[in-house]
Write an enzyme that holds these catalytic residues in place. Structure first.
Site, PDB file in Angstrom:
ATOM      1  N   CYS A 118       3.392 -24.112  43.471  1.00 40.10           N
ATOM      2  CA  CYS A 118       2.268 -24.352  44.380  1.00 40.10           C
ATOM      3  C   CYS A 118       2.687 -24.711  45.800  1.00 40.10           C
ATOM      4  O   CYS A 118       1.831 -24.845  46.673  1.00 40.10           O
ATOM      5  CB  CYS A 118       1.381 -25.453  43.816  1.00 40.10           C
ATOM      6  SG  CYS A 118       1.042 -25.277  42.055  1.00 40.10           S
TER       7      CYS A 118
ATOM      8  N   HIS B 173      -3.302 -31.436  49.249  1.00 42.40           N
ATOM      9  CA  HIS B 173      -3.033 -30.541  48.122  1.00 42.40           C
ATOM     10  C   HIS B 173      -4.244 -30.562  47.200  1.00 42.40           C
ATOM     11  O   HIS B 173      -4.688 -29.510  46.742  1.00 42.40           O
ATOM     12  CB  HIS B 173      -1.765 -30.977  47.397  1.00 42.40           C
ATOM     13  CG  HIS B 173      -1.281 -29.952  46.406  1.00 42.40           C
ATOM     14  ND1 HIS B 173      -0.983 -28.658  46.782  1.00 42.40           N
ATOM     15  CD2 HIS B 173      -1.059 -30.025  45.061  1.00 42.40           C
ATOM     16  CE1 HIS B 173      -0.598 -27.975  45.698  1.00 42.40           C
ATOM     17  NE2 HIS B 173      -0.648 -28.780  44.660  1.00 42.40           N
TER      18      HIS B 173
ATOM     19  N   GLU C 248      -1.479 -38.354  45.416  1.00 38.91           N
ATOM     20  CA  GLU C 248      -1.505 -37.934  46.813  1.00 38.91           C
ATOM     21  C   GLU C 248      -2.141 -38.989  47.709  1.00 38.91           C
ATOM     22  O   GLU C 248      -1.617 -39.305  48.791  1.00 38.91           O
ATOM     23  CB  GLU C 248      -2.246 -36.599  46.955  1.00 38.91           C
ATOM     24  CG  GLU C 248      -2.234 -36.052  48.366  1.00 38.91           C
ATOM     25  CD  GLU C 248      -2.707 -34.617  48.467  1.00 38.91           C
ATOM     26  OE1 GLU C 248      -2.453 -33.987  49.511  1.00 38.91           O
ATOM     27  OE2 GLU C 248      -3.320 -34.118  47.493  1.00 38.91           O
TER      28      GLU C 248
ATOM     29  N   LYS D 214      -9.520 -26.473  48.286  1.00 44.88           N
ATOM     30  CA  LYS D 214      -9.468 -25.867  46.944  1.00 44.88           C
ATOM     31  C   LYS D 214     -10.816 -25.981  46.250  1.00 44.88           C
ATOM     32  O   LYS D 214     -11.121 -25.189  45.354  1.00 44.88           O
ATOM     33  CB  LYS D 214      -8.386 -26.545  46.097  1.00 44.88           C
ATOM     34  CG  LYS D 214      -6.957 -26.191  46.477  1.00 44.88           C
ATOM     35  CD  LYS D 214      -5.964 -26.867  45.539  1.00 44.88           C
ATOM     36  CE  LYS D 214      -4.526 -26.488  45.855  1.00 44.88           C
ATOM     37  NZ  LYS D 214      -4.050 -27.075  47.129  1.00 44.88           N
TER      38      LYS D 214
ATOM     39  N   HIS E 122      -7.454 -22.836  43.599  1.00 48.46           N
ATOM     40  CA  HIS E 122      -6.024 -23.082  43.790  1.00 48.46           C
ATOM     41  C   HIS E 122      -5.297 -21.746  43.721  1.00 48.46           C
ATOM     42  O   HIS E 122      -5.182 -21.142  42.666  1.00 48.46           O
ATOM     43  CB  HIS E 122      -5.530 -24.023  42.687  1.00 48.46           C
ATOM     44  CG  HIS E 122      -4.158 -24.567  42.921  1.00 48.46           C
ATOM     45  ND1 HIS E 122      -3.225 -23.957  43.727  1.00 48.46           N
ATOM     46  CD2 HIS E 122      -3.549 -25.680  42.429  1.00 48.46           C
ATOM     47  CE1 HIS E 122      -2.114 -24.670  43.728  1.00 48.46           C
ATOM     48  NE2 HIS E 122      -2.279 -25.718  42.959  1.00 48.46           N
TER      49      HIS E 122
ATOM     50  N   PHE F 257       4.471 -28.093  40.888  1.00 49.19           N
ATOM     51  CA  PHE F 257       5.179 -28.269  39.626  1.00 49.19           C
ATOM     52  C   PHE F 257       6.679 -28.114  39.886  1.00 49.19           C
ATOM     53  O   PHE F 257       7.096 -27.302  40.718  1.00 49.19           O
ATOM     54  CB  PHE F 257       4.732 -27.225  38.612  1.00 49.19           C
ATOM     55  CG  PHE F 257       3.444 -27.564  37.898  1.00 49.19           C
ATOM     56  CD1 PHE F 257       2.798 -28.757  38.107  1.00 49.19           C
ATOM     57  CD2 PHE F 257       2.890 -26.669  37.002  1.00 49.19           C
ATOM     58  CE1 PHE F 257       1.616 -29.065  37.440  1.00 49.19           C
ATOM     59  CE2 PHE F 257       1.708 -26.957  36.327  1.00 49.19           C
ATOM     60  CZ  PHE F 257       1.071 -28.164  36.555  1.00 49.19           C
TER      61      PHE F 257
END
Length: 402
Positions: A162, A294, A305, A326, A331, A390
């Site tokens: 990502c 994010h 976050e 998003k 996403h 990830f």
């Protein structure tokens, strides 16, 4: 070190087929997430996504091109054409030799893989198209962009889940800043919305069946999207000499690795990337007004976050606006940072902060100004875009009004 600016932008995503349409949708808080439409979708538990609806590949590409272009490559080329047209750059001679392409992508040609796995394993065919490998490889989009626009300099694909787009744009920024290249085409794309792509994500049990609700106490998971965002990064003096319209200046970038867990995010790792971008650009914390988060809509990401932002900015965190687009376009995995950079450009150019839509109920562990549900007018000078992937891989980029 050279100054680096953005002189062109292009996109196709669930909110629109170009930048103006995407800006309009972000201003209106439009939700581009809806029912998925592809073969075997009825076999999935997750049936929603930020799919590019009404897209007909044959409108843009001929039969020979379609035999070589997976959906993620098609999206990339469409966005690149827009970005290059806006920038007005043409690549010949030394400019072509030194300029290149760095794109982010995570899954490669998953639609091509899906179709050919089905043909071989389900339908029992013993042959596949001879171009399957060049069609599905992760670097296909970068290579086709370089060929279409005669970019003969450094060209490659970054694949860091990502964070792929932010890593790609960061590398392009560093190449131009160092003087290695006068201009770079950069950004990212993804097209994972096929049966196999969604089925794989289902296995993680992080997907929502209803909506993406970042930072809301009622959130229940992320929603996938697809599309591309592509930009022209150019050395400032080169852009000024030719009278280019400068959209924004890139002023800082940093990367970090959590070195902790393959899927669970780390507050410390995220904070190092955010503070690293501030340090790289010698940016006072008080200058930052907006962060494109994010913001996946998962409990693990959102809380981590927000905690990282609070740690880095201290008391100034109360004055920050932080939103996740998003919630609108889904996403985009490897392409997500590129499409989200458009929200940063809109904030700098138009003074409009894209909202976090679908926000229902405050979460005490996400107690920041998340610009809930409605866009906001605000004059901002410095903005940041976060990407936390990830694998514990983080990349943060900072932009300023030119």
């Amino acid at each position: 070190m050279k100054r680096v600016v953005i002189t062109g932008a292009g996109t196709i995503n669930a909110l629109g087929f170009d930048v103006p349409a995407t800006y309009a949708a972000m201003r209106e808080g439009t939700c581009g997430i809806g029912p998925l439409d592809f073969q075997d979708v009825d076999r999935l538990a997750i049936k929603i996504g930020g799919q590019v609806q009404g897209y007909e590949a044959e409108t843009y590409f001929n039969r020979q091109q379609l035999s070589l272009y997976d959906r993620f490559t098609q999206f990339t080329l469409l966005a690149a054409r827009q970005a290059l047209a806006q920038s007005g750059l043409e690549f010949h001679g030394e400019l072509a030799d030194r300029s290149g392409v760095i794109l982010g992508n995570s899954g490669g040609g998953l639609t091509t893989q899906d179709e050919n796995f089905r043909a071989v394993y389900e339908e029992g065919k013993n042959r596949v198209h001879p171009f399957v490998v060049p069609k599905l490889m992760n670097n296909a989009a970068a290579s086709h962009v370089s060929m279409e626009f005669n970019l003969r300099g450094p060209t490659f694909t970054v694949s860091t889940a990502c964070a792929s787009s932010n890593h790609a744009m960061g590398q392009a920024y560093q190449m131009v800043r160092s003087g290695m290249a006068p201009a770079m085409i950069t950004g990212g794309s993804e097209a994972m919305l096929c049966f196999g792509g969604v089925k794989a994500w289902e296995g993680l049990r992080v997907m929502s069946k209803k909506a993406c609700r970042p930072f809301s106490a009622t959130r229940n998971g992320m929603v996938q999207g697809e599309g591309a965002g592509v930009f022209v990064f150019e050395e400032y003096e080169h852009a000024r000499a030719r009278g280019a319209d400068i959209l924004a200046e890139i002023i800082g970038f940093a990367m970090s690795s959590d070195a902790a867990d393959i899927v669970m995010p780390s507050k410390a790792g995220a904070a190092r990337a955010i503070s690293g971008a501030l340090k790289d650009g010698q940016i006072a914390k008080e200058r930052v007004s907006y962060i494109n988060a994010h913001g996946t809509g998962t409990a693990a990401n959102d809380k981590t976050e927000c905690a990282a932002v609070a740690d880095v900015f201290g008391a100034h965190a109360d004055n920050l606006m932080i939103s996740s687009t998003k919630s609108m376009h889904g996403h985009l995995i490897g392409g997500t940072g590129a499409v989200e950079l458009l929200a940063c450009l809109m904030a700098l150019r138009d003074g409009v902060i894209a909202p976090t839509i679908n926000y229902e109920e405050p979460d005490p562990e996400c107690a920041l100004d998340v610009v809930p549900n409605e866009a906001r007018e605000a004059k901002v000078d410095v903005v940041m875009s976060n990407a936390f992937a990830f694998g514990g891989l983080n990349a943060v980029i900072a932009l300023a009004r030119p």
